[in-house]
Write an enzyme that holds these catalytic residues in place. Structure first.
Site, mmCIF file in Angstrom:
data_model
loop_
_atom_site.group_PDB
_atom_site.id
_atom_site.type_symbol
_atom_site.label_atom_id
_atom_site.label_comp_id
_atom_site.label_asym_id
_atom_site.label_seq_id
_atom_site.Cartn_x
_atom_site.Cartn_y
_atom_site.Cartn_z
ATOM 1 N N ASP A 85 0.852 -1.181 0.000
ATOM 2 C CA ASP A 85 0.000 0.000 0.000
ATOM 3 C C ASP A 85 0.888 1.230 0.000
ATOM 4 O OD1 ASP A 85 -1.720 2.241 1.179
ATOM 5 O OD2 ASP A 85 -3.183 0.618 0.998
ATOM 6 N N ALA A 102 -1.970 5.653 -7.593
ATOM 7 C CA ALA A 102 -2.440 6.934 -7.041
ATOM 8 C C ALA A 102 -3.950 6.862 -6.840
ATOM 9 C CB ALA A 102 -2.115 8.093 -7.979
ATOM 10 N N SER A 145 1.106 14.364 -14.213
ATOM 11 C CA SER A 145 -0.155 14.536 -14.916
ATOM 12 C C SER A 145 -0.279 15.922 -15.531
ATOM 13 C CB SER A 145 -1.317 14.314 -13.945
ATOM 14 O OG SER A 145 -2.548 14.719 -14.501
ATOM 15 N N GLU A 200 -2.860 17.517 -15.484
ATOM 16 C CA GLU A 200 -3.709 18.285 -14.579
ATOM 17 C C GLU A 200 -2.887 19.270 -13.751
ATOM 18 O OE1 GLU A 200 -7.029 18.450 -13.950
ATOM 19 O OE2 GLU A 200 -7.511 17.136 -15.638
ATOM 20 N N TYR A 260 -6.121 16.594 -6.435
ATOM 21 C CA TYR A 260 -5.326 15.617 -7.174
ATOM 22 C C TYR A 260 -4.146 16.286 -7.865
ATOM 23 C CZ TYR A 260 -3.981 12.662 -11.123
ATOM 24 O OH TYR A 260 -3.259 11.957 -12.065
#
Length: 355
Positions: free
Chosen positions: A64, A88, A131, A133, A154
């Site tokens: 994890d 993620a 990313s 983003e 995020y």
């Protein structure tokens, strides 16, 4: 000697394609999966073999991204030549609902892996899945020199992970590189992401299982590519002589509305008859337009996307129709074959086109 790779997020869209790609290159592949009461490995079923099988080269380990101790143990014991960190909490809209968890897993998860590399002293190459983003409200086109302006928890977590990767590269001389990938889709895309939500709804509507498709902002524009091509670029980034950061995208931008129009019309339908807007799907802060300037990747890595936006839409519609027992128009299947990809009963495999 056989190279050994470790993939976080191996059960996701990118992780499963990357595992196929690396196996086709002769790698021994290790993947980290989360323990769950239900099976969550469907995307890698086609490549999974029992680890007791002679010659097995795919091995799965429970772990994890919130557990630094287990990550330390895995990295030290596996001794990978390359680490691809793809895991993620990756849903942008959901990150507004669970911002703390997103920061812990998407942001701090990267730090835990970098620290494990540093403490273990192993010589490995590290790939961070950054990313588009992160660019957020920055004006297009966006490249490696564009300032970040994240517009979601995020994206903010990914910006943190990006700079931690750069910091460990410069502070500890690690081979640590960021791949800033723009939107990339495939038939393996999660069903809550807008592209797959659209193509899956088409099949459900045709079967009478669904009457309406509820979406949010139809005017958001994204640079959409085909995921199997993007995982090859991840690998190329780690084969580069020096660790650098690369923007990866097609150089075209299209709105959600355009995706809707292409998908529904290809299936012989008018999206206006089925789509309704639900305000709950709007983000509190929106990203209006993402458009990649991937000239650096083209020049230094020799990477070029081959599947166009409209071809991508047809591939995904064909997949979902066929998956639900509906005969598809077939152009997506033809495109895959022409471009060297393999179509199987329930997925697109990249293995056939890899040398």
């Amino acid at each position: 000697m056989t190279k050994r790779a470790l993939i976080t997020g191996i059960t996701g869209q990118d992780g499963s394609y990357l595992a196929e790609f690396l196996l086709s290159k002769g790698y021994e592949v290790h993947g980290i999966i989360r323990r769950a009461s239900t099976f969550n490995t469907s995307r890698i079923e086609s490549i999974y073999v029992d680890p007791h099988t002679p010659g097995a080269r795919l091995f799965l380990h429970y772990g994890d991204l919130g557990d630094s101790g287990q990550l330390d143990n895995l990295i030290y014991n596996i001794q990978p030549d390359e680490i691809y960190h793809l895991g993620a909490q990756s849903h942008v809209r959901v990150s507004f609902d669970i911002p703390e968890y997103t920061g812990n897993i998407t942001g701090l998860g990267t730090t835990r892996i970098l620290e494990a590399i540093r403490r273990s002293g192993i010589r490995t190459k590290f790939y961070q899945a950054s990313s588009s983003e992160m660019f957020g409200a920055a004006p297009p086109p966006q490249n490696e020199k564009t300032p970040f302006y994240p517009r979601s928890p995020y994206a903010a977590a990914k910006v943190y992970a990006f700079w931690m990767t750069v910091n460990y590269r410069e502070a500890y001389n690690l081979f640590a590189a960021n791949g800033i990938l723009f939107n990339h889709e495939s038939p393996r895309r999660g069903e809550t992401f807008v592209t797959r939500k659209i193509t899956r709804a088409i099949a459900h509507i045709k079967l009478g299982k669904q009457e309406k498709l509820y979406l949010g902002n139809l005017d958001a524009k994204r640079d959409w590519g085909f995921a199997p091509e993007y995982v090859e670029c991840m690998w190329r980034i780690l084969q580069h002589d020096v660790p650098e950061d690369f923007v990866v995208g097609t150089g075209e931008t299209h709105s959600v509305r355009e995706f809707l129009e292409e998908a529904f019309s290809y299936a012989g339908m008018d999206y206006n008859d089925y789509v309704e807007i639900d305000p709950k799907y709007f983000r509190p802060t929106e990203v209006d337009c993402l458009l990649a300037d991937a000239s650096k990747a083209r020049k230094l890595l020799g990477w070029e996307p081959r599947v166009t936006f409209r071809e991508l839409v047809k591939i995904m519609v064909d997949f979902d129709l066929k998956l639900h027992g509906i005969e598809p128009p077939g152009e997506g299947l033809r495109i895959l074959k022409e471009k060297g990809f393999q179509w199987t009963t329930n997925e697109v495999s990249v293995e056939s086109r890899m040398e």
